[in-house]
Design a protein around this motif. Structure first.
Motif, PDB file in Angstrom:
ATOM      1  N   TYR A 299      31.354 -43.368  16.355  1.00 35.49           N
ATOM      2  CA  TYR A 299      30.383 -43.678  15.309  1.00 35.49           C
ATOM      3  C   TYR A 299      31.027 -43.628  13.924  1.00 35.49           C
ATOM      4  O   TYR A 299      31.804 -42.717  13.624  1.00 35.49           O
ATOM      5  CB  TYR A 299      29.183 -42.736  15.418  1.00 35.49           C
ATOM      6  CG  TYR A 299      28.454 -42.984  16.722  1.00 35.49           C
ATOM      7  CD1 TYR A 299      27.512 -43.989  16.818  1.00 35.49           C
ATOM      8  CD2 TYR A 299      28.788 -42.278  17.883  1.00 35.49           C
ATOM      9  CE1 TYR A 299      26.890 -44.264  18.022  1.00 35.49           C
ATOM     10  CE2 TYR A 299      28.174 -42.548  19.092  1.00 35.49           C
ATOM     11  CZ  TYR A 299      27.217 -43.546  19.154  1.00 35.49           C
ATOM     12  OH  TYR A 299      26.620 -43.835  20.348  1.00 35.49           O
TER      13      TYR A 299
ATOM     14  N   ILE B 278      32.922 -37.904   4.441  1.00 39.15           N
ATOM     15  CA  ILE B 278      31.933 -38.717   5.158  1.00 39.15           C
ATOM     16  C   ILE B 278      30.562 -38.079   5.006  1.00 39.15           C
ATOM     17  O   ILE B 278      30.456 -36.932   4.634  1.00 39.15           O
ATOM     18  CB  ILE B 278      32.264 -38.918   6.651  1.00 39.15           C
ATOM     19  CG1 ILE B 278      32.353 -37.586   7.393  1.00 39.15           C
ATOM     20  CG2 ILE B 278      33.539 -39.711   6.806  1.00 39.15           C
ATOM     21  CD1 ILE B 278      32.466 -37.738   8.888  1.00 39.15           C
TER      22      ILE B 278
ATOM     23  N   ILE C  84      28.790 -36.177  19.737  1.00 37.05           N
ATOM     24  CA  ILE C  84      29.031 -37.405  18.970  1.00 37.05           C
ATOM     25  C   ILE C  84      30.486 -37.470  18.521  1.00 37.05           C
ATOM     26  O   ILE C  84      30.976 -36.576  17.815  1.00 37.05           O
ATOM     27  CB  ILE C  84      28.086 -37.461  17.747  1.00 37.05           C
ATOM     28  CG1 ILE C  84      26.665 -37.665  18.260  1.00 37.05           C
ATOM     29  CG2 ILE C  84      28.480 -38.572  16.784  1.00 37.05           C
ATOM     30  CD1 ILE C  84      25.614 -37.358  17.258  1.00 37.05           C
ATOM     31  N   TRP C  85      31.150 -38.550  18.936  1.00 39.22           N
ATOM     32  CA  TRP C  85      32.524 -38.771  18.490  1.00 39.22           C
ATOM     33  C   TRP C  85      32.479 -39.569  17.196  1.00 39.22           C
ATOM     34  O   TRP C  85      31.915 -40.662  17.165  1.00 39.22           O
ATOM     35  CB  TRP C  85      33.308 -39.565  19.539  1.00 39.22           C
ATOM     36  CG  TRP C  85      33.653 -38.787  20.765  1.00 39.22           C
ATOM     37  CD1 TRP C  85      33.009 -38.833  21.967  1.00 39.22           C
ATOM     38  CD2 TRP C  85      34.733 -37.859  20.919  1.00 39.22           C
ATOM     39  NE1 TRP C  85      33.617 -37.982  22.864  1.00 39.22           N
ATOM     40  CE2 TRP C  85      34.680 -37.368  22.253  1.00 39.22           C
ATOM     41  CE3 TRP C  85      35.727 -37.378  20.070  1.00 39.22           C
ATOM     42  CZ2 TRP C  85      35.584 -36.437  22.745  1.00 39.22           C
ATOM     43  CZ3 TRP C  85      36.631 -36.455  20.562  1.00 39.22           C
ATOM     44  CH2 TRP C  85      36.559 -35.992  21.873  1.00 39.22           C
ATOM     45  N   TYR C  86      33.042 -39.033  16.146  1.00 39.39           N
ATOM     46  CA  TYR C  86      33.064 -39.748  14.872  1.00 39.39           C
ATOM     47  C   TYR C  86      34.501 -39.959  14.436  1.00 39.39           C
ATOM     48  O   TYR C  86      35.390 -39.166  14.732  1.00 39.39           O
ATOM     49  CB  TYR C  86      32.255 -39.000  13.796  1.00 39.39           C
ATOM     50  CG  TYR C  86      32.707 -37.573  13.575  1.00 39.39           C
ATOM     51  CD1 TYR C  86      32.201 -36.536  14.351  1.00 39.39           C
ATOM     52  CD2 TYR C  86      33.656 -37.268  12.613  1.00 39.39           C
ATOM     53  CE1 TYR C  86      32.633 -35.239  14.168  1.00 39.39           C
ATOM     54  CE2 TYR C  86      34.100 -35.981  12.419  1.00 39.39           C
ATOM     55  CZ  TYR C  86      33.585 -34.968  13.204  1.00 39.39           C
ATOM     56  OH  TYR C  86      34.037 -33.678  13.029  1.00 39.39           O
ATOM     57  N   ARG C  87      34.706 -41.066  13.716  1.00 36.05           N
ATOM     58  CA  ARG C  87      36.049 -41.469  13.325  1.00 36.05           C
ATOM     59  C   ARG C  87      36.557 -40.613  12.173  1.00 36.05           C
ATOM     60  O   ARG C  87      35.832 -40.366  11.195  1.00 36.05           O
ATOM     61  CB  ARG C  87      36.049 -42.933  12.901  1.00 36.05           C
ATOM     62  CG  ARG C  87      37.417 -43.488  12.509  1.00 36.05           C
ATOM     63  CD  ARG C  87      38.293 -43.684  13.700  1.00 36.05           C
ATOM     64  NE  ARG C  87      39.488 -44.461  13.378  1.00 36.05           N
ATOM     65  CZ  ARG C  87      40.734 -43.964  13.440  1.00 36.05           C
ATOM     66  NH1 ARG C  87      40.939 -42.713  13.810  1.00 36.05           N
ATOM     67  NH2 ARG C  87      41.763 -44.732  13.163  1.00 36.05           N
TER      68      ARG C  87
ATOM     69  N   ARG D 151      42.606 -35.200  24.268  1.00 34.71           N
ATOM     70  CA  ARG D 151      41.454 -34.483  23.711  1.00 34.71           C
ATOM     71  C   ARG D 151      41.725 -32.986  23.686  1.00 34.71           C
ATOM     72  O   ARG D 151      42.108 -32.396  24.709  1.00 34.71           O
ATOM     73  CB  ARG D 151      40.202 -34.775  24.542  1.00 34.71           C
ATOM     74  CG  ARG D 151      39.798 -36.227  24.442  1.00 34.71           C
ATOM     75  CD  ARG D 151      38.551 -36.533  25.221  1.00 34.71           C
ATOM     76  NE  ARG D 151      38.337 -37.982  25.242  1.00 34.71           N
ATOM     77  CZ  ARG D 151      37.395 -38.594  25.939  1.00 34.71           C
ATOM     78  NH1 ARG D 151      36.561 -37.889  26.685  1.00 34.71           N
ATOM     79  NH2 ARG D 151      37.277 -39.902  25.889  1.00 34.71           N
TER      80      ARG D 151
ATOM     81  N   ARG E 228      39.974 -40.414   9.635  1.00 29.40           N
ATOM     82  CA  ARG E 228      41.123 -41.256   9.262  1.00 29.40           C
ATOM     83  C   ARG E 228      42.456 -40.539   9.438  1.00 29.40           C
ATOM     84  O   ARG E 228      43.431 -41.126   9.883  1.00 29.40           O
ATOM     85  CB  ARG E 228      40.989 -41.746   7.831  1.00 29.40           C
ATOM     86  CG  ARG E 228      39.700 -42.499   7.562  1.00 29.40           C
ATOM     87  CD  ARG E 228      39.650 -43.834   8.258  1.00 29.40           C
ATOM     88  NE  ARG E 228      38.332 -44.456   8.103  1.00 29.40           N
ATOM     89  CZ  ARG E 228      37.898 -45.489   8.812  1.00 29.40           C
ATOM     90  NH1 ARG E 228      38.656 -46.031   9.738  1.00 29.40           N
ATOM     91  NH2 ARG E 228      36.697 -45.997   8.619  1.00 29.40           N
TER      92      ARG E 228
ATOM     93  N   VAL F  19      23.750 -42.015  21.843  1.00 31.68           N
ATOM     94  CA  VAL F  19      24.817 -41.184  22.403  1.00 31.68           C
ATOM     95  C   VAL F  19      24.530 -40.825  23.872  1.00 31.68           C
ATOM     96  O   VAL F  19      25.461 -40.593  24.654  1.00 31.68           O
ATOM     97  CB  VAL F  19      25.044 -39.938  21.514  1.00 31.68           C
ATOM     98  CG1 VAL F  19      24.051 -38.838  21.813  1.00 31.68           C
ATOM     99  CG2 VAL F  19      26.459 -39.434  21.630  1.00 31.68           C
TER     100      VAL F  19
ATOM    101  N   ALA G 113      42.213 -38.389  15.230  1.00 30.81           N
ATOM    102  CA  ALA G 113      41.662 -39.738  15.086  1.00 30.81           C
ATOM    103  C   ALA G 113      40.146 -39.691  15.229  1.00 30.81           C
ATOM    104  O   ALA G 113      39.442 -40.528  14.691  1.00 30.81           O
ATOM    105  CB  ALA G 113      42.248 -40.668  16.134  1.00 30.81           C
ATOM    106  N   LEU G 114      39.686 -38.696  15.987  1.00 27.63           N
ATOM    107  CA  LEU G 114      38.254 -38.548  16.225  1.00 27.63           C
ATOM    108  C   LEU G 114      37.881 -37.082  16.198  1.00 27.63           C
ATOM    109  O   LEU G 114      38.682 -36.226  16.594  1.00 27.63           O
ATOM    110  CB  LEU G 114      37.873 -39.114  17.603  1.00 27.63           C
ATOM    111  CG  LEU G 114      38.127 -40.597  17.867  1.00 27.63           C
ATOM    112  CD1 LEU G 114      37.959 -40.903  19.352  1.00 27.63           C
ATOM    113  CD2 LEU G 114      37.196 -41.461  17.039  1.00 27.63           C
TER     114      LEU G 114
ATOM    115  N   GLU H  91      44.107 -41.335  25.397  1.00 28.76           N
ATOM    116  CA  GLU H  91      43.998 -40.433  24.238  1.00 28.76           C
ATOM    117  C   GLU H  91      44.032 -38.992  24.729  1.00 28.76           C
ATOM    118  O   GLU H  91      43.720 -38.705  25.897  1.00 28.76           O
ATOM    119  CB  GLU H  91      42.715 -40.709  23.450  1.00 28.76           C
ATOM    120  CG  GLU H  91      41.444 -40.305  24.149  1.00 28.76           C
ATOM    121  CD  GLU H  91      40.197 -40.589  23.313  1.00 28.76           C
ATOM    122  OE1 GLU H  91      40.199 -41.534  22.510  1.00 28.76           O
ATOM    123  OE2 GLU H  91      39.207 -39.848  23.495  1.00 28.76           O
TER     124      GLU H  91
END
Lengths: 155, 419
Positions: B83, A155, A105-108, A36, A110, B75, A98-99, A34
């Motif tokens: 998450y 979210i 904190i990696w959050y999804r 970043r 869409r 984490v 995507a993240l 991926e």
């Protein structure tokens, strides 16, 4: 807000995948490469959809590269809506992701985030990530009081 | 080896046993079904408040993250984890699809929980129980892309212990005494559903530490230590089923609604708003099951570990909002602890009477206006969306209603036996 975004390498056009600025940003997560894009990078850039294609542009103006643009990487949605960027002929763009990354904190995500594309004094494209006040969930999850304005998602 | 379920069942000559199918890290698997990007990655599903990990992938588990752990601790252990917010609408849809497939594969299926099913295992002629377990596991994966583990044994408890120990993506049939004993010897009693630390501590002075110790213990002693529930487990561990497979959910003895209050509060207006919200949810459930309660309990849990309760017995069973709220207000006063931060609330409706045959009170006037209002509210919400119309007393909870994910909870998934 989000201090970083990630995309699967395979989501980028093949030509872009070979770009040195992409190659040095490749990491692996769960066996999948991926890319970043971090705000604290020495050359912070973000991918944006522009003129029908994906392009890499400067992410804000953290290091004072421009003397006329604000030294940040984010802008409030309300500022954009109230015409606070009127003089810089801004344009709304989509930042594919995507993240998202916030406070470790990696959050999804869409689809991605909304961005504001402006030009610096030399005409170089610069994108500011558009933010809004955090939802309760986002605030608890990241302890941040602002979150990116997400594309067709809450979210 | 084979246990019969009814007189008719005894006429069957095909071998049968009890099966347990359990989805592997179901919430994460469900997210992966609609989002293949997550496959192979460490994933944590967060509760509605975004504070705790309520489900995790095996990759995240390997990093040491535990279910229920706050995200800030998770984490640290798993910085590469991704998450996600939970989505019970989607988990229910997938769970019901699993139930459909299960009903095709077995004549008797119990919808135990959103991700667990008990079933009567009947291999086809020429097929072994082991073949059946593998075939069911592979069918669910092929049709729904959900990894599951299947255990088959002589009783429910044994089947569940087998599937728990064969995870992930396992399939195992254990039907001989020797194999059962090997399995039970390796498992502490706390692996048995229904035996937590307190019960285990009661058994320990008697030298009962493993499941095999429990199975070999004197039945009367087990009954003395763990009551009839423990005795039922003893029978189950020895391969004698003490329960049946419920193809339909038995009638509810009680209905309840409630849960976490999100941010803890000592504000009486906010607590009252939670009471009204939970009551509106409870009434939905009463209407669905066509029952009316004769008794109500309101329970409030506080952050410092204290709790309070209030009880109300209704003159006659009713499902009318105004009458139920009138009965519950004094309960809230009883359960309220001034200055203590409340974190959880539950409303429990008991002594459920059938709506059509409930006694009509001579003293409680009927209210066509209240009934008509309730009907309009129900119809609008059915058409526009849950909570589109709700009591004005819930206004202090605007933040909760703004987030649509709060509108559907695990307890709203109907038909399952267990929470």
């Amino acid at each position: 807000m989000s201090v970083g975004v990630a995309l699967a390498l395979s989501d980028l056009p093949v030509v872009m995948q070979r770009h040195p600025e992409i190659i040095r940003r490749i990491y692996e997560r769960g066996g999948e490469p991926e890319v970043r894009f971090m705000y604290d990078d020495r050359q912070p850039v973000l991918p944006v959809w522009k003129d029908g294609g994906l392009d890499l542009v400067w992410w804000g103006n953290a290091r004072g590269r421009s003397r006329c643009l604000p030294r940040t990487g984010w802008t409030w949605k309300s500022t954009v809506e109230q015409g606070g960027w009127g003089g810089s002929t801004p344009g709304l763009v989509r930042i594919p992701a995507a993240l998202g990354l916030e406070k470790g904190i990696w959050y999804r995500v869409r689809q991605g985030m909304h961005g504001l594309l402006v030009a610096d004094e030399q005409g170089r494209d610069t994108v500011y990530m558009i933010c809004e006040p955090s939802s309760h969930y986002y605030q608890v999850m990241t302890r941040s009081n602002r979150m990116p304005a997400l594309l067709d998602e809450q979210i | 080896m084979v246990q019969a379920y009814t007189i008719l069942d005894r006429m069957y000559t095909r071998p049968r046993a009890v099966g347990h199918l359990d989805a592997d890290c179901f919430y994460v698997s469900a997210e992966r079904v609609r989002d293949p990007f997550l496959k192979g990655k460490a994933v944590g599903v967060l509760g509605n408040q975004g504070a705790c990990v309520i489900a995790k992938s095996y990759e995240m588990k390997a990093a040491g993250v535990k279910t229920g752990e706050p995200i800030w601790e998770a984490v640290q252990k798993c910085p590469e984890g991704i998450y996600i917010k939970r989505d019970f609408h989607w988990y229910e849809a997938l769970s019901k699809s699993m139930l459909e497939v299960m009903r095709r594969l077995s004549g008797h299926v119990e919808y135990y929980s959103i991700d667990e099913f008990f079933f009567v295992a009947e291999p086809r002629p020429g097929q072994s129980f082991q073949d059946l377990a593998m075939s069911m596991r592979d069918t669910i994966l092929a049709e729904l892309d959900v990894p599951v583990t299947v255990g088959i044994a002589r009783s429910r408890t044994l089947a569940k212990l087998i599937s728990d120990s064969a995870k992930p993506f396992g399939a195992k049939a254990v039907l001989t005494k020797d194999d059962e004993e090997s399995l039970l010897a390796a498992l502490p009693v706390t692996e048995i559903s229904g035996v937590a630390k307190r019960r285990a501590n009661r058994l320990l002075p008697w030298g009962i530490a493993s499941c095999l110790d429990l199975a070999r213990a004197d039945r009367a002693l087990v009954r003395k230590l763990l009551t009839s529930t423990g005795e039922a487990l003893w029978w189950e561990l020895n391969g004698e089923p003490s329960g049946v497979i419920h193809s339909e959910r038995p009638r509810h003895k009680a209905l309840s609604r409630g849960g976490s209050l999100g941010e803890s509060t000592d504000d009486p207006y906010r607590l009252h708003a939670w009471l009204v919200r939970n009551l509106e949810r409870l009434i939905e459930e009463l209407h669905y099951h066509k029952v009316m309660p004769g008794k109500l309990t309101l329970w409030v849990g506080y952050r410092d570990g204290e709790s309070g309760e209030g009880h109300a017995r209704l003159a006659v069973p009713t499902d009318r909002f105004d009458l139920l709220l009138e009965s519950l207000r004094p309960c809230l006063r009883q359960a309220w602890r001034r200055g203590h931060l409340a974190s959880r609330m539950h409303l429990i409706a008991e002594d459920l009477a059938d709506s059509h045959s409930a006694q009509i009170s001579l003293f409680e006037p009927s209210s066509p206006r209240a009934d008509a209002l309730a009907q309009v509210k129900t119809q609008i919400n059915q058409r526009i969306g849950r909570f589109a119309v709700r009591s004005g007393a819930t206004l202090p909870l605007t933040d909760i209603y703004t987030d649509g994910a709060n509108n559907y909870d695990i307890c709203d998934v109907r038909g399952k036996i267990c929470f």
